[in-house]
Scaffold this active site. Structure first.
Site, PDB file in Angstrom:
ATOM      1  N   GLU A  92      20.847  35.600  79.226  1.00 46.12           N
ATOM      2  CA  GLU A  92      21.043  34.685  78.113  1.00 46.12           C
ATOM      3  C   GLU A  92      20.806  35.345  76.768  1.00 46.12           C
ATOM      4  O   GLU A  92      20.110  36.366  76.664  1.00 46.12           O
ATOM      5  CB  GLU A  92      20.124  33.477  78.263  1.00 46.12           C
ATOM      6  CG  GLU A  92      18.659  33.878  78.238  1.00 46.12           C
ATOM      7  CD  GLU A  92      17.734  32.749  78.645  1.00 46.12           C
ATOM      8  OE1 GLU A  92      18.111  31.961  79.533  1.00 46.12           O
ATOM      9  OE2 GLU A  92      16.652  32.662  78.069  1.00 46.12           O
ATOM     10  N   CYS A 105      18.949  36.732  69.464  1.00 52.49           N
ATOM     11  CA  CYS A 105      17.889  36.971  70.448  1.00 52.49           C
ATOM     12  C   CYS A 105      18.560  37.541  71.694  1.00 52.49           C
ATOM     13  O   CYS A 105      19.471  36.937  72.254  1.00 52.49           O
ATOM     14  CB  CYS A 105      17.193  35.644  70.727  1.00 52.49           C
ATOM     15  SG  CYS A 105      15.915  35.776  71.962  1.00 52.49           S
ATOM     16  N   CYS A 112      12.834  38.961  85.097  1.00 49.14           N
ATOM     17  CA  CYS A 112      11.695  39.705  84.553  1.00 49.14           C
ATOM     18  C   CYS A 112      10.645  39.829  85.641  1.00 49.14           C
ATOM     19  O   CYS A 112      10.371  38.865  86.361  1.00 49.14           O
ATOM     20  CB  CYS A 112      11.112  38.935  83.358  1.00 49.14           C
ATOM     21  SG  CYS A 112       9.743  39.802  82.550  1.00 49.14           S
ATOM     22  N   CYS A 116       4.759  35.943  83.797  1.00 46.51           N
ATOM     23  CA  CYS A 116       3.841  35.213  82.904  1.00 46.51           C
ATOM     24  C   CYS A 116       3.895  33.742  83.296  1.00 46.51           C
ATOM     25  O   CYS A 116       4.978  33.187  83.505  1.00 46.51           O
ATOM     26  CB  CYS A 116       4.241  35.413  81.439  1.00 46.51           C
ATOM     27  SG  CYS A 116       4.131  37.131  80.928  1.00 46.51           S
ATOM     28  N   CYS A 119       6.151  31.070  81.338  1.00 47.38           N
ATOM     29  CA  CYS A 119       7.489  31.482  80.917  1.00 47.38           C
ATOM     30  C   CYS A 119       8.511  31.209  82.020  1.00 47.38           C
ATOM     31  O   CYS A 119       8.276  31.554  83.187  1.00 47.38           O
ATOM     32  CB  CYS A 119       7.460  32.974  80.582  1.00 47.38           C
ATOM     33  SG  CYS A 119       9.080  33.651  80.192  1.00 47.38           S
ATOM     34  N   SER A 218       3.291  40.197  72.292  1.00 46.11           N
ATOM     35  CA  SER A 218       3.022  38.834  72.771  1.00 46.11           C
ATOM     36  C   SER A 218       1.594  38.781  73.299  1.00 46.11           C
ATOM     37  O   SER A 218       1.348  38.995  74.479  1.00 46.11           O
ATOM     38  CB  SER A 218       4.007  38.467  73.885  1.00 46.11           C
ATOM     39  OG  SER A 218       5.310  38.483  73.401  1.00 46.11           O
ATOM     40  N   CYS A 336      12.727  31.319  76.324  1.00 44.70           N
ATOM     41  CA  CYS A 336      12.946  32.434  77.241  1.00 44.70           C
ATOM     42  C   CYS A 336      13.180  31.976  78.682  1.00 44.70           C
ATOM     43  O   CYS A 336      12.325  31.354  79.304  1.00 44.70           O
ATOM     44  CB  CYS A 336      11.711  33.330  77.192  1.00 44.70           C
ATOM     45  SG  CYS A 336      11.878  34.828  78.116  1.00 44.70           S
TER      46      CYS A 336
HETATM   47  N1  SAH Z   1       8.759  40.358  77.544  1.00 43.09           N
HETATM   48  C1  SAH Z   1       8.782  40.310  76.115  1.00 43.09           C
HETATM   49  C2  SAH Z   1       9.973  39.583  75.507  1.00 43.09           C
HETATM   50  C3  SAH Z   1      10.504  38.344  76.159  1.00 43.09           C
HETATM   51  S1  SAH Z   1       9.938  36.731  75.787  1.00 43.09           S
HETATM   52  C4  SAH Z   1       7.494  39.742  75.585  1.00 43.09           C
HETATM   53  O1  SAH Z   1       6.665  39.323  76.401  1.00 43.09           O
HETATM   54  O2  SAH Z   1       7.286  39.758  74.382  1.00 43.09           O
HETATM   55  C5  SAH Z   1       9.891  36.506  74.081  1.00 43.09           C
HETATM   56  C6  SAH Z   1       8.708  35.637  73.670  1.00 43.09           C
HETATM   57  O3  SAH Z   1       8.866  34.280  74.085  1.00 43.09           O
HETATM   58  C7  SAH Z   1       7.388  36.112  74.247  1.00 43.09           C
HETATM   59  O4  SAH Z   1       6.413  36.081  73.239  1.00 43.09           O
HETATM   60  C8  SAH Z   1       7.115  35.054  75.302  1.00 43.09           C
HETATM   61  O5  SAH Z   1       5.770  35.006  75.634  1.00 43.09           O
HETATM   62  C9  SAH Z   1       7.621  33.814  74.604  1.00 43.09           C
HETATM   63  N2  SAH Z   1       7.864  32.654  75.470  1.00 43.09           N
HETATM   64  C10 SAH Z   1       8.169  32.619  76.771  1.00 43.09           C
HETATM   65  N3  SAH Z   1       8.298  31.345  77.192  1.00 43.09           N
HETATM   66  C11 SAH Z   1       8.079  30.565  76.115  1.00 43.09           C
HETATM   67  C12 SAH Z   1       8.074  29.151  75.912  1.00 43.09           C
HETATM   68  N4  SAH Z   1       8.342  28.319  76.896  1.00 43.09           N
HETATM   69  N5  SAH Z   1       7.792  28.700  74.664  1.00 43.09           N
HETATM   70  C13 SAH Z   1       7.542  29.538  73.652  1.00 43.09           C
HETATM   71  N6  SAH Z   1       7.556  30.873  73.784  1.00 43.09           N
HETATM   72  C14 SAH Z   1       7.795  31.382  75.007  1.00 43.09           C
END
Ligand code: SAH
Length: 346
Positions: A92, A105, A112, A116, A119, A218, A336
């Site tokens: 995406e 983005c 991944c 996390c 996420c 992050s 994400c």
């Molecule tokens: N792996 C990388 C980039 C991908 S996610 C990283 O961890 O930075 C990009 C950002 O979106 C990250 O900060 C992640 O923690 C955040 N993210 C993931 N799910 C989310 C959600 N549901 N709401 C807000 N931010 C989220």
């Protein structure tokens, strides 16, 4: 036998190929321009290349092109895309307009491996790394749509789509090099942000290679015990080591770090959490982006307005620069991993 993607060919390999078919090596430069300045996806579009050479290129090489599979627009102008890759995998991307700026983005992996807990991509598992040209395809497909919808090119790039960019280090940095090179798209590195969960080895490598784009981390919580729960990779990249790597990065590159912190109700939004964050950030220059949690169907909720305000006040009282980022595209599930996850459910 499958034909190789021409975009895997280095300039030197292309010159050798041209010599082997009795063509002039200077054509390599022309082909390079078509591929990386004009981002074309077929040999027929290379109009200054003679017809015979076009036929020879077609006989030896192919384009593993990505396409836009689905698209949805949010009330706030954000457009989400699901791209279908040559092997039918889905990733995406999101276009986020804001005044004259259009931010793209971009994803770095299919799925991944980090898992996390909050996420949506994390729940999907990991399929494979993206090739650098699949990262470039996201750019060129969204750039066209950006011009059509907003009358403007993409101005900014964030690697905040699916995946962990530092686990696909070579392909991601190669894509950034093409985006920023004068022989490629000539975009200023200051307009590109690589966002990572905080992988110590990768951050040190970026530092040693004098990474020119912005680095965002992050963090989401600055206490090891809590972070281990939210972000399992913290077990092998604990905060003290991450802090040392960021200090090293700042010393080497003289750049400020962006800290990303998604505020989650009763998980990481207390004053104690804010104070932990202040301590984590004390040894290098930072800008903190607080992000509202975009609730997926997980167990987490976004923080209350009161807690968010108190958190910001605490950081500001410690002279930290804080921005509160509104979550964009909530009506179209643009956080994400949400897009592909919902699309697979359908
Ligand atoms: N792996 C990388 C980039 C991908 S996610 C990283 O961890 O930075 C990009 C950002 O979106 C990250 O900060 C992640 O923690 C955040 N993210 C993931 N799910 C989310 C959600 N549901 N709401 C807000 N931010 C989220």
């Amino acid at each position: 036998m499958q034909k190789p993607d021409i975009r895997n060919c280095t300039d030197e390999e292309m010159k050798q190929f041209l010599i082997s078919i009795n063509e002039k090596p200077f054509r390599a430069k022309q082909i390079h321009e078509w591929l990386w300045k004009k981002n074309v996806h077929s040999f027929e579009e290379m109009i200054n290349i003679p017809k015979l050479l076009t036929e020879q290129l077609n006989a030896h090489f192919t384009f593993h092109t990505s396409i836009i599979d689905q698209e949805a627009s949010s009330e706030d102008g954000t457009i989400k895309f699901i791209f279908r890759l040559f092997d039918q995998q889905l990733i995406e991307g999101v276009l986020i307009p804001s005044g004259k700026r259009v931010t793209a983005c971009i994803s770095s992996q299919v799925g991944c491996p980090l898992k996390c807990d909050f996420c949506a991509t994390g729940t999907m598992g990991f399929t494979r790394n993206l090739h650098f040209w699949e990262i470039m395809d996201q750019f060129s497909l969204m750039n066209q749509r950006s011009i059509e919808s907003f009358g403007n090119h993409i101005t900014n790039f964030v690697f905040m789509g699916m995946g962990e960019p530092l686990l696909n280090y070579d392909q991601v940095t190669k894509a950034i090099n093409i985006l920023t090179s004068p022989q490629g798209n000539g975009i200023s590195p200051s307009r590109i942000t690589l966002s990572t969960v905080g992988l110590v080895k990768g951050i040190r490598k970026l530092a040693d290679e004098q990474f020119k784009a912005n680095l965002a981390i992050s963090i989401h919580v600055a206490n090891d015990q809590k972070r281990n729960q939210l972000i399992p990779t913290n077990l092998s990249n604990p905060l003290a080591e991450l802090q040392a790597a960021l200090k090293y990065y700042v010393d080497k590159t003289d750049q400020r770090i962006t800290i990303e912190y998604v505020l989650i109700d009763h998980v990481n939004d207390s004053l104690e959490d804010a104070e932990n964050l202040c301590r984590f950030c004390k040894s290098f220059p930072v800008k903190i982006n607080l992000i509202q949690y975009n609730a997926t169907d997980s167990k987490y909720r976004k923080s209350s307005i009161e807690n968010t305000k108190a958190f910001i006040q605490h950081l500001e009282s410690r002279n930290l620069i804080v921005n509160l980022r509104q979550s964009r595209g909530q009506d179209i599930a643009a956080a994400c991993g949400q897009l592909v996850k919902n699309s697979k459910k359908r």
